[in-house]
Design a protein around this motif. Structure first.
Motif, PDB file in Angstrom:
ATOM      1  N   ALA A 150       0.824  -1.211   0.000  1.00  0.00           N
ATOM      2  CA  ALA A 150       0.000   0.000   0.000  1.00  0.00           C
ATOM      3  C   ALA A 150       0.856   1.258   0.000  1.00  0.00           C
ATOM      4  CB  ALA A 150      -0.928  -0.003   1.221  1.00  0.00           C
ATOM      5  N   LEU A 151       1.983   1.224   0.704  1.00  0.00           N
ATOM      6  CA  LEU A 151       2.902   2.361   0.705  1.00  0.00           C
ATOM      7  C   LEU A 151       3.486   2.607  -0.674  1.00  0.00           C
ATOM      8  CD1 LEU A 151       5.107   2.242   3.934  1.00  0.00           C
ATOM      9  CD2 LEU A 151       3.836   4.204   3.087  1.00  0.00           C
ATOM     10  N   ILE A 152       3.975   1.543  -1.297  1.00  0.00           N
ATOM     11  CA  ILE A 152       4.629   1.683  -2.597  1.00  0.00           C
ATOM     12  C   ILE A 152       3.627   2.095  -3.670  1.00  0.00           C
ATOM     13  CG2 ILE A 152       5.947   0.468  -4.391  1.00  0.00           C
ATOM     14  CD1 ILE A 152       7.078  -1.304  -2.132  1.00  0.00           C
ATOM     15  N   ARG A 153       2.397   1.627  -3.536  1.00  0.00           N
ATOM     16  CA  ARG A 153       1.344   2.008  -4.490  1.00  0.00           C
ATOM     17  C   ARG A 153       0.771   3.396  -4.201  1.00  0.00           C
ATOM     18  NH1 ARG A 153      -1.724  -3.727  -3.728  1.00  0.00           N
ATOM     19  NH2 ARG A 153      -0.720  -4.923  -5.394  1.00  0.00           N
ATOM     20  N   HIS A 154       1.175   4.001  -3.090  1.00  0.00           N
ATOM     21  CA  HIS A 154       0.675   5.322  -2.668  1.00  0.00           C
ATOM     22  C   HIS A 154      -0.805   5.283  -2.310  1.00  0.00           C
ATOM     23  CE1 HIS A 154       4.524   7.096  -3.830  1.00  0.00           C
ATOM     24  NE2 HIS A 154       4.440   6.379  -4.929  1.00  0.00           N
ATOM     25  N   ASP A 155      -1.276   4.105  -1.882  1.00  0.00           N
ATOM     26  CA  ASP A 155      -2.643   4.004  -1.380  1.00  0.00           C
ATOM     27  C   ASP A 155      -2.748   4.584   0.027  1.00  0.00           C
ATOM     28  OD1 ASP A 155      -3.772   2.821  -3.625  1.00  0.00           O
ATOM     29  OD2 ASP A 155      -3.180   0.810  -2.994  1.00  0.00           O
ATOM     30  N   ILE A 156      -1.643   4.641   0.742  1.00  0.00           N
ATOM     31  CA  ILE A 156      -1.585   5.344   2.019  1.00  0.00           C
ATOM     32  C   ILE A 156      -0.514   6.423   1.913  1.00  0.00           C
ATOM     33  CG2 ILE A 156      -2.485   3.462   3.405  1.00  0.00           C
ATOM     34  CD1 ILE A 156       0.261   2.638   4.153  1.00  0.00           C
ATOM     35  N   LYS A 157      -0.697   7.506   2.656  1.00  0.00           N
ATOM     36  CA  LYS A 157       0.183   8.663   2.518  1.00  0.00           C
ATOM     37  C   LYS A 157       1.579   8.358   3.065  1.00  0.00           C
ATOM     38  CE  LYS A 157      -2.961  11.192   0.642  1.00  0.00           C
ATOM     39  NZ  LYS A 157      -2.870  11.519  -0.804  1.00  0.00           N
ATOM     40  N   PRO A 158       2.613   8.977   2.502  1.00  0.00           N
ATOM     41  CA  PRO A 158       3.986   8.667   2.904  1.00  0.00           C
ATOM     42  C   PRO A 158       4.433   9.358   4.182  1.00  0.00           C
ATOM     43  CG  PRO A 158       4.008  10.342   1.184  1.00  0.00           C
ATOM     44  CD  PRO A 158       2.570   9.931   1.361  1.00  0.00           C
ATOM     45  N   TYR A 159       3.646  10.305   4.709  1.00  0.00           N
ATOM     46  CA  TYR A 159       4.108  11.148   5.800  1.00  0.00           C
ATOM     47  C   TYR A 159       4.337  10.363   7.083  1.00  0.00           C
ATOM     48  CZ  TYR A 159       1.256  14.029   2.649  1.00  0.00           C
ATOM     49  OH  TYR A 159       0.663  14.580   1.558  1.00  0.00           O
ATOM     50  N   ILE A 160       5.295  10.819   7.879  1.00  0.00           N
ATOM     51  CA  ILE A 160       5.525  10.254   9.203  1.00  0.00           C
ATOM     52  C   ILE A 160       4.644  10.963  10.235  1.00  0.00           C
ATOM     53  CG2 ILE A 160       7.432  11.766   9.901  1.00  0.00           C
ATOM     54  CD1 ILE A 160       7.484   7.982  10.363  1.00  0.00           C
ATOM     55  N   TRP A 161       4.216  12.184   9.923  1.00  0.00           N
ATOM     56  CA  TRP A 161       3.349  12.936  10.830  1.00  0.00           C
ATOM     57  C   TRP A 161       1.885  12.567  10.559  1.00  0.00           C
ATOM     58  CZ3 TRP A 161       0.208  15.693   7.658  1.00  0.00           C
ATOM     59  CH2 TRP A 161       0.721  16.095   6.419  1.00  0.00           C
ATOM     60  N   GLY A 162       0.995  13.054  11.435  1.00  0.00           N
ATOM     61  CA  GLY A 162      -0.436  12.828  11.228  1.00  0.00           C
ATOM     62  C   GLY A 162      -0.923  11.472  11.678  1.00  0.00           C
ATOM     63  N   GLY A 163      -0.178  10.830  12.588  1.00  0.00           N
ATOM     64  CA  GLY A 163      -0.599   9.524  13.069  1.00  0.00           C
ATOM     65  C   GLY A 163       0.147   9.120  14.325  1.00  0.00           C
ATOM     66  N   ILE A 164      -0.197   7.949  14.850  1.00  0.00           N
ATOM     67  CA  ILE A 164       0.416   7.427  16.064  1.00  0.00           C
ATOM     68  C   ILE A 164       1.045   6.068  15.758  1.00  0.00           C
ATOM     69  CG2 ILE A 164      -1.701   6.293  16.888  1.00  0.00           C
ATOM     70  CD1 ILE A 164      -0.936   7.277  19.720  1.00  0.00           C
ATOM     71  N   TYR A 165       2.237   5.853  16.282  1.00  0.00           N
ATOM     72  CA  TYR A 165       3.013   4.646  16.011  1.00  0.00           C
ATOM     73  C   TYR A 165       3.373   3.941  17.315  1.00  0.00           C
ATOM     74  CZ  TYR A 165       4.062   6.533  11.310  1.00  0.00           C
ATOM     75  OH  TYR A 165       3.984   7.036  10.030  1.00  0.00           O
ATOM     76  N   LYS A 166       3.313   2.628  17.329  1.00  0.00           N
ATOM     77  CA  LYS A 166       3.877   1.897  18.454  1.00  0.00           C
ATOM     78  C   LYS A 166       5.385   2.165  18.517  1.00  0.00           C
ATOM     79  CE  LYS A 166       0.837  -2.052  19.280  1.00  0.00           C
ATOM     80  NZ  LYS A 166       0.723  -3.539  19.221  1.00  0.00           N
ATOM     81  N   ARG A 167       5.861   2.367  19.707  1.00  0.00           N
ATOM     82  CA  ARG A 167       7.251   2.734  19.903  1.00  0.00           C
ATOM     83  C   ARG A 167       8.223   1.700  19.326  1.00  0.00           C
ATOM     84  NH1 ARG A 167       9.841   6.017  23.163  1.00  0.00           N
ATOM     85  NH2 ARG A 167      12.016   5.547  23.608  1.00  0.00           N
ATOM     86  N   GLU A 168       7.900   0.414  19.524  1.00  0.00           N
ATOM     87  CA  GLU A 168       8.853  -0.636  19.145  1.00  0.00           C
ATOM     88  C   GLU A 168       9.055  -0.756  17.638  1.00  0.00           C
ATOM     89  OE1 GLU A 168       5.026  -2.881  20.536  1.00  0.00           O
ATOM     90  OE2 GLU A 168       6.200  -1.124  21.158  1.00  0.00           O
ATOM     91  N   LEU A 169       8.199  -0.120  16.851  1.00  0.00           N
ATOM     92  CA  LEU A 169       8.390  -0.164  15.402  1.00  0.00           C
ATOM     93  C   LEU A 169       9.737   0.429  14.994  1.00  0.00           C
ATOM     94  CD1 LEU A 169       4.873   0.986  14.122  1.00  0.00           C
ATOM     95  CD2 LEU A 169       5.732  -1.349  14.293  1.00  0.00           C
ATOM     96  N   PHE A 170      10.243   1.369  15.785  1.00  0.00           N
ATOM     97  CA  PHE A 170      11.458   2.091  15.415  1.00  0.00           C
ATOM     98  C   PHE A 170      12.725   1.474  16.020  1.00  0.00           C
ATOM     99  CE2 PHE A 170       7.960   5.164  15.291  1.00  0.00           C
ATOM    100  CZ  PHE A 170       8.056   5.594  13.972  1.00  0.00           C
ATOM    101  N   TYR A 171      12.576   0.409  16.806  1.00  0.00           N
ATOM    102  CA  TYR A 171      13.759  -0.228  17.378  1.00  0.00           C
ATOM    103  C   TYR A 171      14.574  -0.912  16.285  1.00  0.00           C
ATOM    104  CZ  TYR A 171      11.700   0.306  22.073  1.00  0.00           C
ATOM    105  OH  TYR A 171      11.173   0.809  23.229  1.00  0.00           O
ATOM    106  N   ASP A 172      15.896  -0.794  16.377  1.00  0.00           N
ATOM    107  CA  ASP A 172      16.810  -1.493  15.461  1.00  0.00           C
ATOM    108  C   ASP A 172      16.432  -1.289  14.003  1.00  0.00           C
ATOM    109  OD1 ASP A 172      18.130  -2.607  17.729  1.00  0.00           O
ATOM    110  OD2 ASP A 172      16.571  -4.161  17.841  1.00  0.00           O
ATOM    111  N   CYS A 173      16.081  -0.070  13.655  1.00  0.00           N
ATOM    112  CA  CYS A 173      15.607   0.251  12.307  1.00  0.00           C
ATOM    113  C   CYS A 173      16.702   1.005  11.559  1.00  0.00           C
ATOM    114  CB  CYS A 173      14.332   1.084  12.399  1.00  0.00           C
ATOM    115  SG  CYS A 173      13.658   1.561  10.805  1.00  0.00           S
ATOM    116  N   GLU A 174      17.326   0.330  10.604  1.00  0.00           N
ATOM    117  CA  GLU A 174      18.507   0.897   9.932  1.00  0.00           C
ATOM    118  C   GLU A 174      18.187   2.181   9.175  1.00  0.00           C
ATOM    119  OE1 GLU A 174      21.913  -0.319   6.612  1.00  0.00           O
ATOM    120  OE2 GLU A 174      20.398  -1.791   7.227  1.00  0.00           O
ATOM    121  N   TYR A 175      17.052   2.236   8.491  1.00  0.00           N
ATOM    122  CA  TYR A 175      16.750   3.401   7.655  1.00  0.00           C
ATOM    123  C   TYR A 175      15.695   4.323   8.267  1.00  0.00           C
ATOM    124  CZ  TYR A 175      19.658   1.855   3.814  1.00  0.00           C
ATOM    125  OH  TYR A 175      20.728   1.504   3.026  1.00  0.00           O
ATOM    126  N   CYS A 176      15.363   4.121   9.560  1.00  0.00           N
ATOM    127  CA  CYS A 176      14.508   5.099  10.231  1.00  0.00           C
ATOM    128  C   CYS A 176      15.312   6.370  10.473  1.00  0.00           C
ATOM    129  CB  CYS A 176      13.998   4.538  11.559  1.00  0.00           C
ATOM    130  SG  CYS A 176      12.714   3.304  11.371  1.00  0.00           S
TER     131      CYS A 176
END
Length: 332
Positions: A150-176
């Protein structure tokens, strides 16, 4: 003292006219179990002083002063200082709308979502420009590969803002919070966490007001073929161990970006790039696959090199004359 439910990360740089509006929008929320981390990225105006003044008034506001390293580094510094169960990214020239935090948090907590996004109200000169809703609003996405598709197809917006994320999604994330790209960094960050995202949704509530800088309405920067390839290389590294369908979607997306680049007046016609990109991609079946990724007007004459050259260069000249009025943009 227990950790807050939400950490709100706010990078701050040269936004003196808007910063108080941003901070006040958080202070006025009905949901109050939060911390706000203001990352002063070496701002040259009065923003450092404004940050400190707010921190003195409310213990939930923390300020980090640092040398200027750019937006991704500021976001990373804020994340490393944060303690919240969930993360919200908020740009300092934007602001939250009433009840945004409670709407996002309650949906994430009750529904077990890894990411909950809202819709956005875009402003230009303090007037509502439009309401931005993604294609899949109020539609659950299950499974990490479906999220990445969905991200690559642009069916969902690319922004990092405008939403809430579970904290652990960003752990050990090379390209975050990557500094490898200066445009598309939000999109890359959202892709970089794909393998941890199992449940995603966009709610119809408008949660964020996004300020449109009138000086960048027609873009101040454009992407070269080299930059497009660089982003593609990162996307393929991030998609390691994904299905062949994911890599095919990446190929389609990058091909569409290359096609658009031929219509950019700041870029000269590049015959070698055309030959390299379209050597094995002139079949009607492949061109038909490109349709969801690019406006049809860019596909006219695509299979006929010299017709496509004349068409794309004419389009670029007219765009420069009528839309840009001769103004040159920065080529990345």
């Amino acid at each position: 003292m227990k950790n807050p439910a939400i950490s709100i990360l706010v990078p701050v740089y040269n936004v003196e006219p808007y910063l108080s509006r941003c901070i006040d929008s958080v202070l006025s929320q009905d949901f109050q179990d939060w911390e706000m981390i203001l990352v002063d990225d070496g701002s040259p105006d009065n923003c450092p002083r404004i940050c400190d003044e707010y921190a003195k008034k409310d213990f939930r506001i923390k300020v980090l002063h640092k040398n200027n390293e750019g937006l991704p580094a500021a976001r990373k510094s804020g994340f490393e200082l944060s303690k919240g169960e969930y993360i919200i990214h908020l740009d300092s020239d934007d602001y939250l709308l009433p009840n945004a935090l409670s709407a996002l948090y309650n949906k994430a907590k009750l529904g077990g979502y890894d990411i909950v996004k809202g819709c956005n109200r875009r402003f230009l000169n303090d007037e509502i420009y439009d309401i931005e809703k993604p294609n899949l609003c109020e539609t659950e996405i299950h499974g990490s590969e479906n999220y990445l598709k969905a991200l690559i197809r642009h069916d969902i917006k690319p922004y990092i803002w405008g939403g809430i994320y579970k904290r652990e999604l960003f752990y050990d994330c090379e390209y975050c919070f990557t500094s490898d790209v200066s445009i598309c960094e939000d999109w890359i960050t959202n892709q970089a966490i794909w393998h941890k995202v199992n449940k995603y949704i966009v709610i119809s509530k408008v949660v964020c007001a996004y300020f449109i800088n009138p000086n960048s309405m027609m873009q101040s920067k454009v992407l070269s073929h080299q930059y497009i390839d660089h982003v593609g290389d990162i996307m393929r590294q991030i998609a390691n161990n994904a299905s062949t369908e994911i890599f095919h979607l990446i190929d389609l997306d990058r091909t569409a970006s290359h096609i658009r680049a031929f219509f950019i007046p700041e870029l000269a016609w590049d015959s070698k790039t055309y030959d390299k990109i379209f050597k094995d991609k002139k079949k009607k079946s492949y061109i038909d696959e490109l349709v969801p990724h690019i406006n049809n007007r860019f596909l006219i004459f695509l299979s006929f090199k010299y017709c496509f050259k004349v068409y794309s260069r004419t389009y670029a000249y007219l765009f420069k004359f009528f839309k840009l009025k001769g103004r040159k943009r920065i080529v990345l």
